[in-house]
Write a protein that holds these residues in place. Structure first.
Motif, mmCIF file in Angstrom:
data_model
loop_
_atom_site.group_PDB
_atom_site.id
_atom_site.type_symbol
_atom_site.label_atom_id
_atom_site.label_comp_id
_atom_site.label_asym_id
_atom_site.label_seq_id
_atom_site.Cartn_x
_atom_site.Cartn_y
_atom_site.Cartn_z
ATOM 1 N N MET A 27 -12.342 -5.229 -15.196
ATOM 2 C CA MET A 27 -12.315 -6.646 -15.564
ATOM 3 C C MET A 27 -11.660 -6.853 -16.930
ATOM 4 N N VAL A 28 -12.033 -6.034 -17.895
ATOM 5 C CA VAL A 28 -11.454 -6.171 -19.232
ATOM 6 C C VAL A 28 -9.964 -5.832 -19.203
ATOM 7 N N TRP A 52 0.959 -18.164 -9.513
ATOM 8 C CA TRP A 52 0.301 -17.438 -8.434
ATOM 9 C C TRP A 52 -0.234 -16.090 -8.903
ATOM 10 N N ARG A 53 0.534 -15.418 -9.767
ATOM 11 C CA ARG A 53 0.073 -14.131 -10.284
ATOM 12 C C ARG A 53 -1.142 -14.329 -11.185
ATOM 13 N N SER A 58 -6.886 -13.697 -11.885
ATOM 14 C CA SER A 58 -8.179 -14.361 -12.098
ATOM 15 C C SER A 58 -9.107 -14.142 -10.909
ATOM 16 N N ALA A 59 -8.556 -14.209 -9.707
ATOM 17 C CA ALA A 59 -9.367 -13.962 -8.515
ATOM 18 C C ALA A 59 -9.852 -12.511 -8.478
ATOM 19 N N ALA A 60 -9.011 -11.583 -8.901
ATOM 20 C CA ALA A 60 -9.417 -10.173 -8.942
ATOM 21 C C ALA A 60 -10.565 -9.981 -9.930
ATOM 22 N N LEU A 63 -14.342 -8.697 -8.966
ATOM 23 C CA LEU A 63 -15.019 -7.593 -9.648
ATOM 24 C C LEU A 63 -16.360 -8.045 -10.219
ATOM 25 N N ALA A 64 -16.402 -9.253 -10.777
ATOM 26 C CA ALA A 64 -17.659 -9.782 -11.313
ATOM 27 C C ALA A 64 -18.685 -9.981 -10.198
ATOM 28 N N ILE A 65 -18.243 -10.477 -9.066
ATOM 29 C CA ILE A 65 -19.145 -10.636 -7.919
ATOM 30 C C ILE A 65 -19.625 -9.268 -7.445
ATOM 31 N N GLY A 66 -18.728 -8.294 -7.448
ATOM 32 C CA GLY A 66 -19.115 -6.933 -7.078
ATOM 33 C C GLY A 66 -20.206 -6.388 -7.994
ATOM 34 N N VAL A 67 -20.072 -6.629 -9.296
ATOM 35 C CA VAL A 67 -21.103 -6.188 -10.241
ATOM 36 C C VAL A 67 -22.431 -6.867 -9.925
#
Length: 148
Positions: free
Chosen positions: A88-89, A105-106, A111-113, A117-121
């Motif tokens: 994330m960092v 778009w990038r 931001s979506a990635a 990752l935050a949702i995964g945590v």
């Protein structure tokens, strides 16, 4: 011949011992290299008489790597959350550094990635608290590389 004295049993023990030393050596190399990189970054900030947000994020990445190594030495386990934090960092740093060159778009994809990752945590933390491993309840964490 007893199973404990068999050649296979001794080979497994030697293999396990060898892997532990390789693991220890690898973590030591990563720790030293991270410390050197951190020192170089501090020196560069000192020479530039300037501290930027990207410098701080890079220092945070270095600290996360060192924290991950320390956590492994303390508990003998490596939580999956630490590499996710580092990811994330790193993505945030990439977003900040290359903001002018990125398309909309990038930026949205990065931001979506970070959000994924935050949702995964959160999912990992929830699962660990709600459904702890049996060994977490019954035994204290093992402490490798500690002489008693």
């Amino acid at each position: 011949m007893t199973p404990e004295g068999s050649l296979l049993h001794r080979a497994r023990g030697a293999f396990k011992y060898g892997l532990e030393w390789i693991e220890f050596f690898g973590l030591a190399v990563i720790g030293v290299a991270t410390s050197i990189a951190m020192g170089e970054e501090v020196l560069a900030m000192w020479q530039n008489n300037r501290v930027t947000l990207t410098d701080l994020l890079l220092m945070f990445l270095f600290l996360e790597v060192l924290t991950m190594i320390a956590q492994y030495f303390k508990s003998g386990q490596l939580p999956v959350r630490f590499p996710l934090y580092i990811g994330m960092v790193a993505l945030a740093r990439y977003l900040i550094l290359d903001l002018k060159e990125l398309t909309e778009w990038r930026m949205l994809a990065i931001s979506a990635a970070i959000l994924l990752l935050a949702i995964g945590v959160l999912v990992i933390r929830y699962g660990h608290v709600r459904y702890p491993y049996n060994e977490d309840r019954d035994t204290p964490p093992k402490k490798p590389y500690v002489r008693e």
